[in-house]
Design a protein around this motif. Structure first.
Motif, short mmCIF file in Angstrom:
data_model
loop_
_atom_site.label_atom_id
_atom_site.label_comp_id
_atom_site.label_asym_id
_atom_site.label_seq_id
_atom_site.Cartn_x
_atom_site.Cartn_y
_atom_site.Cartn_z
N UNK A 125 0.70 -0.81 -0.24
CA UNK A 125 -0.35 0.05 -0.18
C UNK A 125 0.96 1.62 -0.25
N UNK A 126 0.19 1.90 -0.79
CA UNK A 126 1.46 3.55 -0.48
C UNK A 126 0.41 4.50 -0.33
N UNK A 175 -3.96 4.69 8.52
CA UNK A 175 -4.24 4.46 8.06
C UNK A 175 -3.29 3.04 7.54
N UNK A 176 -2.02 3.54 7.49
CA UNK A 176 -0.63 3.09 7.49
C UNK A 176 -0.99 1.32 8.66
N UNK A 177 -1.45 1.62 10.10
CA UNK A 177 -1.50 0.67 10.70
C UNK A 177 -2.32 -0.19 10.52
N UNK A 178 -3.87 0.21 9.61
CA UNK A 178 -4.88 -0.57 9.38
C UNK A 178 -4.42 -1.27 8.46
N UNK A 179 -3.29 -1.34 7.44
CA UNK A 179 -2.71 -2.01 6.17
C UNK A 179 -1.99 -2.95 7.08
N UNK A 180 -1.51 -2.34 7.82
CA UNK A 180 0.32 -3.76 8.61
C UNK A 180 -0.40 -4.95 9.37
N UNK A 181 -1.96 -4.45 10.22
CA UNK A 181 -2.57 -5.37 10.25
C UNK A 181 -3.28 -6.11 9.72
N UNK A 241 7.67 9.69 12.23
CA UNK A 241 8.03 9.17 12.96
C UNK A 241 6.82 8.26 13.79
N UNK A 242 5.57 8.95 13.72
CA UNK A 242 4.69 8.15 14.07
C UNK A 242 4.02 7.06 12.68
N UNK A 243 4.18 6.96 11.73
CA UNK A 243 3.80 6.09 11.11
C UNK A 243 4.92 4.62 11.30
N UNK A 271 -7.23 1.48 -4.87
CA UNK A 271 -7.98 0.18 -4.26
C UNK A 271 -8.71 -0.50 -3.00
N UNK A 272 -7.82 0.35 -2.42
CA UNK A 272 -7.96 0.20 -1.14
C UNK A 272 -8.52 1.43 -0.05
N UNK A 273 -7.97 2.92 -0.63
CA UNK A 273 -8.21 3.98 0.49
C UNK A 273 -9.90 3.85 0.24
N UNK A 274 -10.18 3.30 -0.31
CA UNK A 274 -11.53 4.12 -0.64
C UNK A 274 -12.72 2.55 0.06
#
Length: 259
Positions: A8-9, A35-41, A67-69, A233-236
């Motif tokens: 994911x980008x 969003x990054x945390x969601x895709x990681x999980x 840093x937060x991501x 495709x994943x953001x929406x």
């Protein structure tokens, strides 16, 4: 055979997750950290983060967002946008990234690739390439031109030759983005992807145009890419990372982290 990666980008503008079509008409759509945390999980193999206006605005990347991501994900994390010096690379790596993506800065100063590779290792250096189809010419025999500053500036450089140069200078990976396909959801530019993938020995990430998991299958089979970058495709919410991986596995693609 190596597993194919789904990446994911996150395009970030002023600290917000954003998305456009063909590098235009960007709208803010969410928080990049959440969003990054969601895709990681969900099982993403890597995350790519681009500060999309840093180069055009001649400023450094938003390190606080990086840093937060980085504090929320525990998979490879690549960061690009406004990286013009080895010090910029060091700052991004210290902020928690595993890889740095150089694009406009490398076009203007190719030595940054070799300097970064010598300092941090080729595995840390990703050559980002924004590419647009043009008429074939003596200067651009492949018919694919390099553009920089978020698609704003044409460079008169042949994309194929630049990919080979980047590899020779020490880039460990190429992230290949088709501006013509970006955000269209009509599929990757398979001609471009295969051309570059078959001409270099380093991994190539296909980017721009994913609208259905079949497009990712095409990118890593017909396009010979090592990985597929996904965004709209994943953001929406049209597809989830697990559903994409399941679909690809069902088509015979070797995939990691299938729940």
């Amino acid at each position: 055979m190596l597993s194919k990666r789904i990446i994911p980008c996150l395009d970030v503008r002023n600290g917000k997750l954003t998305k456009g079509v063909k590098f235009k008409g960007n709208v803010d759509i969410g928080d990049p950290v959440e969003t990054a945390k969601k895709y990681y999980e969900e099982g993403a193999d890597e995350i790519v983060f681009y500060d999309i206006t840093a180069s055009a605005e001649a400023r450094g990347i938003f390190l606080d967002v990086v840093e937060k991501v980085a504090s929320q994900i525990f998979i490879p994390f690549s960061v690009g946008g406004g990286i013009n010096t080895v010090q910029d690379m060091r700052d991004v790596l210290l902020a928690g990234a595993e890889k740095v993506s150089v694009n406009s800065g490398a076009v203007k100063n190719p030595d940054i690739i070799s300097e970064g590779a010598a300092r941090f290792g080729s595995q840390c250096i990703v050559l980002g390439m924004d590419v647009k189809r043009v008429e074939k010419s003596d200067d651009i025999p492949s018919g694919f031109e390099i553009v920089i500053h978020g698609g704003r500036k044409h460079m008169g450089m042949d994309a194929l030759e630049w990919a080979k140069t980047g590899e020779a200078l020490g880039a460990g990976e190429i992230c290949l983005n088709s501006i013509d396909a970006d955000g269209t959801k009509d599929g990757y530019d398979l001609e471009l992807t295969r051309l570059i993938s078959e001409s270099v020995r380093i991994p190539v990430i296909a980017s721009g145009g994913a609208g259905h998991p079949s497009h990712m299958v095409d990118a890593v089979t017909k396009g010979k890419a090592s990985a597929a970058l996904i965004a709209s495709i994943v953001h929406y919410g049209e597809w989830t990372v697990p559903d994409i991986k399941k679909y690809m596995a069902e088509q015979g693609v070797i995939i990691r982290n299938i729940w």
